[in-house]
Design a protein around this motif. Sequence first.
Motif, PDB file in Angstrom:
ATOM      1  N   ASP A   1      13.180  -7.720  -3.790  1.00 53.02           N
ATOM      2  CA  ASP A   1      11.961  -7.144  -4.348  1.00 53.02           C
ATOM      3  C   ASP A   1      11.164  -6.409  -3.278  1.00 53.02           C
ATOM      4  O   ASP A   1      10.691  -5.286  -3.499  1.00 53.02           O
ATOM      5  CB  ASP A   1      11.105  -8.240  -4.996  1.00 53.02           C
ATOM      6  N   GLY A   2      11.005  -7.023  -2.124  1.00 52.81           N
ATOM      7  CA  GLY A   2      10.300  -6.347  -1.040  1.00 52.81           C
ATOM      8  C   GLY A   2      11.037  -5.119  -0.546  1.00 52.81           C
ATOM      9  O   GLY A   2      10.423  -4.101  -0.213  1.00 52.81           O
ATOM     10  N   MET A   3      12.363  -5.201  -0.517  1.00 53.42           N
ATOM     11  CA  MET A   3      13.204  -4.089  -0.088  1.00 53.42           C
ATOM     12  C   MET A   3      13.002  -2.878  -0.993  1.00 53.42           C
ATOM     13  O   MET A   3      12.799  -1.750  -0.518  1.00 53.42           O
ATOM     14  CB  MET A   3      14.663  -4.530  -0.105  1.00 53.42           C
ATOM     15  N   TYR A   4      13.031  -3.090  -2.307  1.00 53.04           N
ATOM     16  CA  TYR A   4      12.882  -1.963  -3.222  1.00 53.04           C
ATOM     17  C   TYR A   4      11.475  -1.383  -3.210  1.00 53.04           C
ATOM     18  O   TYR A   4      11.306  -0.169  -3.403  1.00 53.04           O
ATOM     19  CB  TYR A   4      13.302  -2.365  -4.633  1.00 53.04           C
ATOM     20  N   LEU A   5      10.466  -2.206  -2.961  1.00 58.77           N
ATOM     21  CA  LEU A   5       9.122  -1.648  -2.850  1.00 58.77           C
ATOM     22  C   LEU A   5       9.006  -0.758  -1.615  1.00 58.77           C
ATOM     23  O   LEU A   5       8.305   0.255  -1.629  1.00 58.77           O
ATOM     24  CB  LEU A   5       8.086  -2.761  -2.814  1.00 58.77           C
ATOM     25  N   ARG A   6       9.685  -1.111  -0.543  1.00 60.53           N
ATOM     26  CA  ARG A   6       9.688  -0.254   0.648  1.00 60.53           C
ATOM     27  C   ARG A   6      10.430   1.053   0.358  1.00 60.53           C
ATOM     28  O   ARG A   6      10.047   2.118   0.844  1.00 60.53           O
ATOM     29  CB  ARG A   6      10.333  -0.986   1.830  1.00 60.53           C
ATOM     30  N   LYS A   7      11.463   0.960  -0.448  1.00 59.47           N
ATOM     31  CA  LYS A   7      12.180   2.176  -0.850  1.00 59.47           C
ATOM     32  C   LYS A   7      11.307   3.049  -1.738  1.00 59.47           C
ATOM     33  O   LYS A   7      11.295   4.278  -1.616  1.00 59.47           O
ATOM     34  CB  LYS A   7      13.471   1.782  -1.559  1.00 59.47           C
ATOM     35  N   LEU A   8      10.555   2.416  -2.640  1.00 64.08           N
ATOM     36  CA  LEU A   8       9.597   3.149  -3.458  1.00 64.08           C
ATOM     37  C   LEU A   8       8.580   3.867  -2.582  1.00 64.08           C
ATOM     38  O   LEU A   8       8.246   5.040  -2.818  1.00 64.08           O
ATOM     39  CB  LEU A   8       8.881   2.185  -4.406  1.00 64.08           C
ATOM     40  N   ALA A   9       8.077   3.184  -1.555  1.00 66.50           N
ATOM     41  CA  ALA A   9       7.098   3.791  -0.644  1.00 66.50           C
ATOM     42  C   ALA A   9       7.686   5.010   0.055  1.00 66.50           C
ATOM     43  O   ALA A   9       7.019   6.040   0.203  1.00 66.50           O
ATOM     44  CB  ALA A   9       6.627   2.764   0.383  1.00 66.50           C
ATOM     45  N   ALA A  10       8.945   4.913   0.482  1.00 68.53           N
ATOM     46  CA  ALA A  10       9.597   6.038   1.151  1.00 68.53           C
ATOM     47  C   ALA A  10       9.763   7.208   0.191  1.00 68.53           C
ATOM     48  O   ALA A  10       9.562   8.375   0.571  1.00 68.53           O
ATOM     49  CB  ALA A  10      10.953   5.601   1.703  1.00 68.53           C
ATOM     50  N   TYR A  11      10.127   6.910  -1.040  1.00 64.49           N
ATOM     51  CA  TYR A  11      10.276   7.971  -2.042  1.00 64.49           C
ATOM     52  C   TYR A  11       8.950   8.691  -2.271  1.00 64.49           C
ATOM     53  O   TYR A  11       8.888   9.934  -2.250  1.00 64.49           O
ATOM     54  CB  TYR A  11      10.792   7.373  -3.349  1.00 64.49           C
TER      55      TYR A  11
ATOM     56  N   VAL B   1      -2.770   0.661  -4.067  1.00 64.21           N
ATOM     57  CA  VAL B   1      -2.187  -0.656  -3.839  1.00 64.21           C
ATOM     58  C   VAL B   1      -1.420  -1.043  -5.096  1.00 64.21           C
ATOM     59  O   VAL B   1      -1.956  -0.979  -6.209  1.00 64.21           O
ATOM     60  CB  VAL B   1      -3.258  -1.707  -3.510  1.00 64.21           C
ATOM     61  N   LEU B   2      -0.165  -1.413  -4.918  1.00 59.66           N
ATOM     62  CA  LEU B   2       0.672  -1.831  -6.031  1.00 59.66           C
ATOM     63  C   LEU B   2       0.974  -3.318  -5.894  1.00 59.66           C
ATOM     64  O   LEU B   2       1.495  -3.766  -4.864  1.00 59.66           O
ATOM     65  CB  LEU B   2       1.979  -1.039  -6.052  1.00 59.66           C
ATOM     66  N   ARG B   3       0.634  -4.073  -6.929  1.00 54.84           N
ATOM     67  CA  ARG B   3       0.952  -5.505  -6.963  1.00 54.84           C
ATOM     68  C   ARG B   3       2.071  -5.714  -7.978  1.00 54.84           C
ATOM     69  O   ARG B   3       2.010  -5.203  -9.099  1.00 54.84           O
ATOM     70  CB  ARG B   3      -0.283  -6.322  -7.328  1.00 54.84           C
TER      71      ARG B   3
ATOM     72  N   ALA C   1       0.860  -1.190   0.000  1.00 54.98           N
ATOM     73  CA  ALA C   1       0.000   0.000   0.000  1.00 54.98           C
ATOM     74  C   ALA C   1       0.891   1.232   0.000  1.00 54.98           C
ATOM     75  O   ALA C   1       1.864   1.312   0.763  1.00 54.98           O
ATOM     76  CB  ALA C   1      -0.898  -0.004   1.229  1.00 54.98           C
ATOM     77  N   LEU C   2       0.568   2.196  -0.853  1.00 59.08           N
ATOM     78  CA  LEU C   2       1.400   3.380  -1.035  1.00 59.08           C
ATOM     79  C   LEU C   2       0.600   4.645  -0.760  1.00 59.08           C
ATOM     80  O   LEU C   2      -0.555   4.768  -1.194  1.00 59.08           O
ATOM     81  CB  LEU C   2       1.940   3.421  -2.465  1.00 59.08           C
ATOM     82  N   ASP C   3       1.224   5.579  -0.058  1.00 61.76           N
ATOM     83  CA  ASP C   3       0.598   6.887   0.210  1.00 61.76           C
ATOM     84  C   ASP C   3       0.804   7.802  -0.984  1.00 61.76           C
ATOM     85  O   ASP C   3       1.520   8.803  -0.922  1.00 61.76           O
ATOM     86  CB  ASP C   3       1.208   7.511   1.468  1.00 61.76           C
ATOM     87  N   ALA C   4       0.174   7.452  -2.084  1.00 60.94           N
ATOM     88  CA  ALA C   4       0.334   8.211  -3.329  1.00 60.94           C
ATOM     89  C   ALA C   4      -0.827   7.865  -4.248  1.00 60.94           C
ATOM     90  O   ALA C   4      -1.439   6.803  -4.126  1.00 60.94           O
ATOM     91  CB  ALA C   4       1.662   7.865  -4.003  1.00 60.94           C
TER      92      ALA C   4
END
Length: 250
Positions: A122-132, A98-100, A12-15
């Motif tokens: 993969d999970g690590m980079y999605l968390r980085k995407l969320a932070a960005y 929500v990004l799948r 889930a992304l705040d965007a």
Amino acid sequence: MPHEFEVREEIALDATPEQVWEAIATGPGVDSWFMGRNTIEPREGGRTRQEIMGFPSEATVTAWEPGKKYAIRTDDNPDGTFMAMEYLIEGRDGGSTVLRFVHSGFLGDDWEAEYDALKVGDGMYLRKLAAYLRHFPGRTSAYNVFAVGPQVADKDRVWSAFAGVLGLTGTEVAEGAPGRLAVEGLAPVDGVVEFARRPGYLGFRTDEGLYMLIHGYQDAVVVEHHDFSGSADGARLDEVWQSWLNRSFA
């Protein structure tokens, strides 16, 4: 012999869906949270190019539905290996998304270690995407560092170096903990731990930068630094982080 693999992730992304699309389907957007320098031809059948440390890789866009679906497939390697990545975007109430993500293809002889690394990465980079998306909306990285250090098997040594350069103490590093990035050659700067998974990776954010310290595939130590200030000397950033890696893990 190539080995088939698949990794599935959801976050889930705040965007908004539009913001997520800009981050995953444009070159400057991808540069701001992923690896290397990226270019994307914006259409189905278009070509993408990613360059990391002078080494390029190319792919074909296999799905292009702005705000909904984006997918690419890398060119086949001589041994028959390739990777495919699919992003499915679903808008939610309140401007969130929500990004799948589905990562699939065929891996080579070292497929078990590669697959284990992909499951974490993969999970690590999605968390980085969320932070960005949460902290740098509407901004893109002016320069991004991808610096690779030695292979270091001692996980405690690596984690201690990660915590130390961020001014963190103790073996447990909590998300949201304040830190102070202090690496020789750069002015010290305060920030916050965005995410952490010992011993694999640690994400850190300042007002003008997004950082990730990684102990990854084949025990390689990697630093990623995305600069949003627009005023940093990119060559200097590369030099500073490579020097830190060499000193810390000589």
